[in-house]
Scaffold this motif. Structure first.
Motif, PDB file in Angstrom:
ATOM      1  N   ALA A   1       0.842  -1.202   0.000  1.00 25.94           N
ATOM      2  CA  ALA A   1       0.000   0.000   0.000  1.00 25.94           C
ATOM      3  C   ALA A   1       0.873   1.246   0.000  1.00 25.94           C
ATOM      4  O   ALA A   1       1.872   1.322   0.726  1.00 25.94           O
ATOM      5  CB  ALA A   1      -0.924   0.012   1.219  1.00 25.94           C
ATOM      6  N   THR A   2       0.494   2.218  -0.809  1.00 24.11           N
ATOM      7  CA  THR A   2       1.154   3.515  -0.850  1.00 24.11           C
ATOM      8  C   THR A   2       0.540   4.424   0.210  1.00 24.11           C
ATOM      9  O   THR A   2      -0.549   4.135   0.745  1.00 24.11           O
ATOM     10  CB  THR A   2       0.977   4.163  -2.232  1.00 24.11           C
ATOM     11  N   PRO A   3       1.171   5.544   0.523  1.00 27.42           N
ATOM     12  CA  PRO A   3       0.557   6.479   1.474  1.00 27.42           C
ATOM     13  C   PRO A   3      -0.835   6.920   1.058  1.00 27.42           C
ATOM     14  O   PRO A   3      -1.730   7.061   1.911  1.00 27.42           O
ATOM     15  CB  PRO A   3       1.551   7.656   1.477  1.00 27.42           C
ATOM     16  N   GLN A   4      -1.061   7.144  -0.231  1.00 25.15           N
ATOM     17  CA  GLN A   4      -2.385   7.562  -0.699  1.00 25.15           C
ATOM     18  C   GLN A   4      -3.413   6.455  -0.468  1.00 25.15           C
ATOM     19  O   GLN A   4      -4.561   6.719  -0.081  1.00 25.15           O
ATOM     20  CB  GLN A   4      -2.326   7.916  -2.188  1.00 25.15           C
ATOM     21  N   GLU A   5      -3.025   5.199  -0.721  1.00 17.40           N
ATOM     22  CA  GLU A   5      -3.947   4.088  -0.494  1.00 17.40           C
ATOM     23  C   GLU A   5      -4.217   3.889   0.993  1.00 17.40           C
ATOM     24  O   GLU A   5      -5.357   3.585   1.406  1.00 17.40           O
ATOM     25  CB  GLU A   5      -3.361   2.815  -1.098  1.00 17.40           C
ATOM     26  N   ILE A   6      -3.199   4.071   1.818  1.00 15.57           N
ATOM     27  CA  ILE A   6      -3.365   3.919   3.268  1.00 15.57           C
ATOM     28  C   ILE A   6      -4.365   4.931   3.807  1.00 15.57           C
ATOM     29  O   ILE A   6      -5.203   4.619   4.662  1.00 15.57           O
ATOM     30  CB  ILE A   6      -2.004   4.065   3.974  1.00 15.57           C
ATOM     31  N   GLU A   7      -4.319   6.142   3.296  1.00 20.79           N
ATOM     32  CA  GLU A   7      -5.205   7.192   3.789  1.00 20.79           C
ATOM     33  C   GLU A   7      -6.673   6.860   3.541  1.00 20.79           C
ATOM     34  O   GLU A   7      -7.561   7.329   4.273  1.00 20.79           O
ATOM     35  CB  GLU A   7      -4.844   8.524   3.118  1.00 20.79           C
ATOM     36  N   ALA A   8      -6.951   6.026   2.542  1.00 22.41           N
ATOM     37  CA  ALA A   8      -8.334   5.692   2.202  1.00 22.41           C
ATOM     38  C   ALA A   8      -8.837   4.437   2.908  1.00 22.41           C
ATOM     39  O   ALA A   8     -10.024   4.113   2.820  1.00 22.41           O
ATOM     40  CB  ALA A   8      -8.457   5.508   0.685  1.00 22.41           C
TER      41      ALA A   8
END
Length: 315
Positions: free
Chosen positions: A190-197
């Protein structure tokens, strides 16, 4: 000045005085102790008369220490701490134990690192006993200060008050992202953007582990996570993740068994590293028994290259 300890200045009076220093209110101390306010006031007045100084002055509704009061507080705290330590040591001598230690530790360390570590130590030192008090880091340092434990092993918030304590870094834990085996909301990484969601399970905001998690994620630009459930124990967090409530950042040592058995899966986060240091804490001037000194050294040397001690199996 008359000798204070030669009169009725008992340990109880000093404990009352220190509690007033902590709560900054006679009323709150009386409520905590379930006594009348004049009883608390009488203890304070007695000390002031014997010492010949004012201990407190008012600042609004609070009682704050005078300069003389600060010195008396330091002295009284030391007396109380050393008395608690002596009482425990004498109790152990009466019981006939050849060695004993009381250790206060934060939850993850106490639950997943210390049991196998202390079991290995006991195989090498069979004539002694170890008691582990599981608590939050704030209460760990409080127990170290007041002498109800010999040393602590815990995480610390950088803003934590460690005045009067020796603090030594032992090893670094790491928060790792885990998900249920069949959780389709996240892949193997997971990327930071995916983690945030993602939906998250975490510990309450007032816990040091949660604050370390939030601070680390903020440093990587993740500021708007969706935390749907909060639990105060890592076991509850893991159970919620296994039930499909969401993903969670957990200490790597706390999830070794579940990952090995396939009950949870680790989600790689190559762009995010969340280190959490673990510290040895003891009171400055603390005199360790031989048994306690051996235990402290064993804990110190258990970590290799800043990694947490591995799970140890019987020889």
């Amino acid at each position: 000045m008359e000798r204070v300890l030669a009169s009725q200045a008992t340990l109880h009076k000093l404990e009352v005085f220190c509690l007033v220093c902590e709560l900054q209110s006679v009323t709150r101390v009386a409520e905590r102790m379930r006594v009348a306010q004049p009883v608390v006031t009488a203890h304070l007045r007695f000390l002031e008369e014997k010492l010949g100084v004012r201990l407190f002055e008012r600042s609004g509704r609070r009682l704050v220490l005078t300069l003389a009061g600060e010195r008396v507080h330091k002295w009284a705290s030391d007396i109380i701490t050393r008395t608690h330590e002596l009482e425990r040591e004498l109790d152990l001598a009466i019981d006939g134990e050849l060695g004993s230690a009381v250790v206060a530790a934060s939850m993850t360390v106490a639950s997943y690192v210390l049991p196998p570590l202390f079991t290995a130590f006991r195989r090498l030192n069979p004539n002694g006993g170890i008691t582990v008090q599981v608590s939050n880091p704030q209460l760990v340092t409080a127990a170290v200060r007041d002498g109800t434990c010999d040393f602590g092993v815990c995480m610390l918030d950088p803003r934590h008050d460690v005045d009067g304590l020796n603090v030594e870094r032992l090893w670094t834990e790491r928060l790792v992202l885990v998900a249920a085996r069949d959780d389709s909301s996240v892949g193997d990484g997971a990327t930071p953007q995916e983690i945030e969601a993602l939906p998250f399970v975490s510990s309450p905001r007032n816990q040091v582990r949660r604050e370390a998690e939030e601070d680390g994620l903020h440093a990587h630009g993740i500021v708007n996570r969706r935390v749907l459930l909060e639990f105060g124990h890592p076991e509850a967090i893991k159970q919620a993740v296994r039930s499909g409530a969401g993903v969670a950042f957990v200490m790597e040592t706390s999830v070794r068994d579940e990952l090995a058995r396939g009950l949870l899966r680790r989600v790689a986060t190559p762009e995010i590293d969340l280190p959490v240091p673990v510290f040895l804490v003891h009171r400055r001037g603390k005199s360790f028994s031989g048994f306690q000194a051996r235990l402290v050294d064993f804990v110190r040397t258990a970590a290799v290259d800043d990694h947490p001690p591995s799970i140890l199996t019987p020889a």
